[in-house]
Design a protein around this motif. Structure first.
Motif, PDB file in Angstrom:
ATOM      1  N   GLY A 430       0.802  -1.221   0.000  1.00 46.55           N
ATOM      2  CA  GLY A 430       0.000   0.000   0.000  1.00 46.55           C
ATOM      3  C   GLY A 430       0.833   1.268   0.000  1.00 46.55           C
ATOM      4  N   ASP A 431       0.212   2.355  -0.434  1.00 44.41           N
ATOM      5  CA  ASP A 431       0.892   3.642  -0.485  1.00 44.41           C
ATOM      6  C   ASP A 431       1.352   4.065   0.909  1.00 44.41           C
ATOM      7  N   GLY A 432       2.561   4.614   0.969  1.00 43.65           N
ATOM      8  CA  GLY A 432       3.080   5.127   2.225  1.00 43.65           C
ATOM      9  C   GLY A 432       3.416   4.072   3.258  1.00 43.65           C
ATOM     10  N   TRP A 433       3.584   2.819   2.824  1.00 43.91           N
ATOM     11  CA  TRP A 433       3.788   1.747   3.797  1.00 43.91           C
ATOM     12  C   TRP A 433       5.091   1.900   4.589  1.00 43.91           C
ATOM     13  N   LEU A 434       6.084   2.547   4.003  1.00 43.48           N
ATOM     14  CA  LEU A 434       7.360   2.687   4.708  1.00 43.48           C
ATOM     15  C   LEU A 434       7.224   3.513   5.984  1.00 43.48           C
ATOM     16  N   SER A 435       6.304   4.465   6.003  1.00 44.57           N
ATOM     17  CA  SER A 435       6.108   5.267   7.213  1.00 44.57           C
ATOM     18  C   SER A 435       5.407   4.466   8.303  1.00 44.57           C
ATOM     19  N   ARG A 436       4.880   3.299   7.937  1.00 42.82           N
ATOM     20  CA  ARG A 436       4.203   2.422   8.904  1.00 42.82           C
ATOM     21  C   ARG A 436       4.951   1.102   9.055  1.00 42.82           C
ATOM     22  N   ALA A 437       6.253   1.116   8.754  1.00 42.81           N
ATOM     23  CA  ALA A 437       7.012  -0.133   8.716  1.00 42.81           C
ATOM     24  C   ALA A 437       7.122  -0.812  10.070  1.00 42.81           C
ATOM     25  N   ASP A 438       6.892  -0.076  11.146  1.00 42.88           N
ATOM     26  CA  ASP A 438       6.997  -0.671  12.478  1.00 42.88           C
ATOM     27  C   ASP A 438       5.706  -1.315  12.947  1.00 42.88           C
ATOM     28  N   GLN A 439       4.672  -1.284  12.138  1.00 39.31           N
ATOM     29  CA  GLN A 439       3.380  -1.827  12.538  1.00 39.31           C
ATOM     30  C   GLN A 439       3.141  -3.199  11.900  1.00 39.31           C
ATOM     31  N   PRO A 440       2.865  -4.234  12.695  1.00 39.86           N
ATOM     32  CA  PRO A 440       2.629  -5.564  12.132  1.00 39.86           C
ATOM     33  C   PRO A 440       1.548  -5.584  11.062  1.00 39.86           C
ATOM     34  N   ALA A 441       0.520  -4.735  11.217  1.00 40.25           N
ATOM     35  CA  ALA A 441      -0.561  -4.712  10.228  1.00 40.25           C
ATOM     36  C   ALA A 441      -0.051  -4.307   8.849  1.00 40.25           C
ATOM     37  N   THR A 442       1.006  -3.507   8.806  1.00 43.01           N
ATOM     38  CA  THR A 442       1.570  -3.084   7.521  1.00 43.01           C
ATOM     39  C   THR A 442       2.053  -4.283   6.718  1.00 43.01           C
ATOM     40  N   TRP A 443       2.580  -5.280   7.426  1.00 41.73           N
ATOM     41  CA  TRP A 443       3.180  -6.438   6.771  1.00 41.73           C
ATOM     42  C   TRP A 443       2.180  -7.574   6.555  1.00 41.73           C
ATOM     43  N   GLU A 444       0.957  -7.413   7.041  1.00 38.13           N
ATOM     44  CA  GLU A 444      -0.043  -8.474   6.916  1.00 38.13           C
ATOM     45  C   GLU A 444      -0.303  -8.874   5.463  1.00 38.13           C
TER      46      GLU A 444
END
Length: 712
Positions: A430-444
């Motif tokens: 998803g867009d902007g995923w790098l800014s959320r890289a510390d969140q497990p949901a980002t990697w789901e």
């Protein structure tokens, strides 16, 4: 606005005047290392003149000043490339325009991050290994998070050494001078237009240091440089080499970094919210801060004011990282610094394990521990080790009550994730995923990436690495005078479809590269077996570490065995660029530290980020990452019998490779996809990606150490 803005503007304007108008936005980009982790940054510069880009060491300032006019004219006439230039410049401009993150640190009062080395990019050679890589990643992540921060370090004119290996496997070192005028940096001037300088009392000399500024995105990195005509030859040499072998010069470096760094910030008009001492090298900053505090308060109150301004990260339990010096060594070089605040006895006692024991040596780490309001280790296990190691500094406290917490290291994802895996994850997270890289949901969403796509990305990355190994290893072998047949064997021997195993890091003995050569018959059976593997090694031993140099020779002793020439390679002169290529391309990353000496380690994090799998001793970060399904592990028990431990761990290593790793790699379905291997890849990405990103790490630093009232 930070000190040096005007100098930077002048340098950008001067460079822009030499470029065709459509390329002029690149002048500003060239002086901001954020291009190095922008998706199209390196490729945009390389497209101007690919050969010159390589010859310049991927230094954008050199590229733009050295590229032939014809190459610049061709680039300026290329509408597609000009569009990329415009987009890249706009991206960097928009990033700088973002407001600062809320918190204790502000633009007026940023975090001041002190470190002896910073690995920002290969074109800025002021780093040696993991400490510098971690420091560079922290600056980059602070920029991404809009956390107000400035870096403070030293500009080493000859940096760390370059490496050549001879035919016996013996390491030779050489140094190259770096001209700051050709780096993406500017010398900071004062209001009078003259270079800004500070002085530091070292030995009997007032050593002057000028200040250079390097922009790492939104974070300015200020580097002190003593190579000035007004200084003595010894004074000029202080900032020449990183980790200089001369112990007196190292003490002088600590003085310039610590005392000079604090004075530089004052001269620059920067009043930090907190001083973060990254490892013990900058600990002498304590005495400059104490001298200032004593001008406004006395005794315990002055000391408490200093402690409120300092936080500390300890990075290693290894003695080489916690050097101690006799009074006879310290008094001549640092005596006048001690006189700034508290006197010479205070400096000596603050650095002793037991202050009253005058026969004990003085180290920088105890000074930093005693002077900080909060201290952390760099992994959970390292926290336990550090508390036990430094408990004597805190008499009356149990080991569990020693005030050292931990913030486990992480890696800057945009820097270390590259190539096919970056493309794949960009398309699914998803867009902007790098800014959320510390969140497990980002990697789901990794869970739903088709196995064939994950495997295709892995194969494409391996293919790129094999191409690199072919060109680099042949050149290395020819330079050291190997027979032509041996040199050329690597070109036809390394296979883009073969299981590729990597081991690359600073070559200290405790890293135990020698385990690969400890059971030579098993190593050769893997290389020449029915399902052969290929090994790639890289790393540097400190020039004074003869034991570590012997480790490389032990590995080289295997080179004449059948098949080794074409299936095992040692790549010389390990640096940031080579490290990034290796972690991106290897299928399995091996780490073999002697526990509990691996404080954290980060190379395996980078390999996992790129879809590689980690096989490591349960030490450092892997002790908290391994869950039985996301890689392979060798026990992390401490054993006083080093020989027995080495024999046992070498056997476990080869058992894992032979009975688990190789079979899993070759177990394919009807479409040629190794489903169990890909399942482990998927699990590794989903568990290690969020937990070991620099995003998580820097946010923890901000919460645990940087905010007022926080303690480690």
């Amino acid at each position: 606005m930070y000190a040096g803005d005007r100098d930077l503007e002048r340098a950008v304007a001067e460079l822009a005047t030499t470029l065709p108008e459509p390329l002029q936005p690149l002048a500003g980009v060239a002086f901001d290392y954020r291009w190095s982790w922008a998706v199209d940054g390196a490729a945009t510069f390389a497209a101007i003149d690919p050969e010159r880009w390589v010859r310049s060491g991927s230094n954008p300032r050199r590229l733009l000043t050295e590229a032939p006019r014809a190459a610049l004219a061709r680039a300026a006439a290329n509408n597609e490339l000009v569009g990329r230039v415009t987009r890249l410049a706009a991206e960097l401009s928009a990033d700088r325009a973002r407001p600062c993150a809320a918190g204790t640190a502000t633009a007026a009062h940023p975090v001041a991050f002190f470190c002896a080395e910073f690995a920002v990019h290969a074109s800025l050679p002021i780093y040696a290994g993991g400490l510098g890589v971690l420091a560079g990643d922290i600056l980059k992540e602070a920029s991404d998070l809009a956390l107000p921060m400035v870096g403070v370090g030293l500009l080493y004119r000859t940096g760390y050494f370059h490496q050549r290996i001879d035919t016996s496997g013996f390491q030779h070192e050489y140094w190259q001078d770096t001209d700051p005028e050709r780096l993406p940096c500017v010398r900071v001037s004062g209001d009078d237009g003259q270079p800004l300088t500070v002085t530091v009392p070292v030995d009997n000399e007032e050593v002057a240091a000028q200040i250079w500024r390097v922009d790492v995105g939104r974070v300015p990195l200020y580097l002190l440089d003593t190579d000035l005509p007004r200084n003595s030859q010894v004074g000029r040499w202080i900032t020449s080499r990183l980790y200089e072998s001369n112990r007196a010069i190292r003490l002088a470096q600590y003085a310039v970094l610590g005392v000079g760094g604090v004075r530089a910030l004052q001269a620059l008009g920067i009043e930090p919210s907190v001083h973060h001492l990254n490892e013990g090298h900058p600990a002498l900053a304590v005495f400059e801060l104490l001298a200032r505090a004593q001008a406004r308060a006395s005794g315990d109150e002055a000391w408490q004011r200093v402690r409120e301004q300092i936080v500390f990260t300890t990075h290693t339990p290894v003695p080489a990282g916690n050097e101690a010096y006799s009074a006879g060594e310290i008094q001549p070089m640092l005596g006048r610094i001690a006189d700034l605040a508290g006197g010479r006895d205070r400096l000596l006692s603050l650095g002793r394990i037991e202050p009253s024991r005058s026969e004990q040596p003085t180290g920088m780490t105890p000074i930093a521990l005693r002077a900080s309001r909060g201290a952390v280790a760099v992994s959970r296990r390292h926290g336990h080790v550090a508390r036990a190691m430094w408990q004597p500094v805190f008499p009356g406290r149990s080991v569990d009550d020693v005030p050292i917490g931990h913030v486990t290291n992480g890696v800057h994802v945009p820097t270390w994730l590259r190539g096919p895996m970056r493309d794949l994850l960009d398309g699914h997270l998803g867009d902007g995923w790098l800014s959320r890289a510390d969140q497990p949901a980002t990697w789901e969403p990794v869970r739903s990436i088709p196995a064939a796509a994950l495997w295709a990305a892995r194969c494409a990355a391996r293919r790129q690495l094999v191409e690199l190994i072919g060109s680099r290893a042949i050149g290395d072998r020819l330079r050291r005078g190997e027979p032509l047949g041996y040199a050329e064997a690597i070109g036809g021997g390394f296979d883009a479809d073969r299981l590729t195993i990597g081991f690359a890091r600073r070559l200290a003995v405790y890293k135990r590269l020698h385990l690969v050569a400890l059971l030579p018959e098993r190593a050769l059976a893997l290389i020449a077996g029915e399902r052969p593997v290929q090994f790639v090694f890289a790393g540097k031993a400190h020039p004074d570490d003869t034991e570590a140099k012997d480790v490389v020779r032990q590995v080289f002793a295997l080179k004449h065995a059948p098949s080794v020439a074409g299936r095992a390679a040692f790549i010389e002169d390990y640096d940031l660029d080579l490290a990034a290529r290796l972690v991106a391309g290897c299928d399995v990353w091996v780490n073999l530290p002697r526990p509990p000496n691996e404080a954290s380690g980060t190379s395996g994090m980078k390999a996992c980020l790129n879809g590689g799998l980690h096989l490591s001793v349960l030490d450092g970060w892997w002790a908290e990452a391994y869950d039985g399904s996301n890689g392979w592990a060798i026990g992390g028990e401490v054993d006083a019998d080093a020989w027995s431990q080495d024999q046992r761990d070498a056997k476990v290593l080869f058992d894992l490779l032979q009975h688990e790793v190789v079979p899993m790699y070759h177990e394919r379905d009807a479409d040629g996809v190794p489903q169990r291997w890909v399942a482990m890849q998927r699990k590794s990405l989903m568990t290690n990606g969020p937990r070991f990103s620099a995003t998580r790490m820097v946010r923890e630093y901000a919460e645990q150490l940087y905010r007022r009232g926080a303690t480690g």
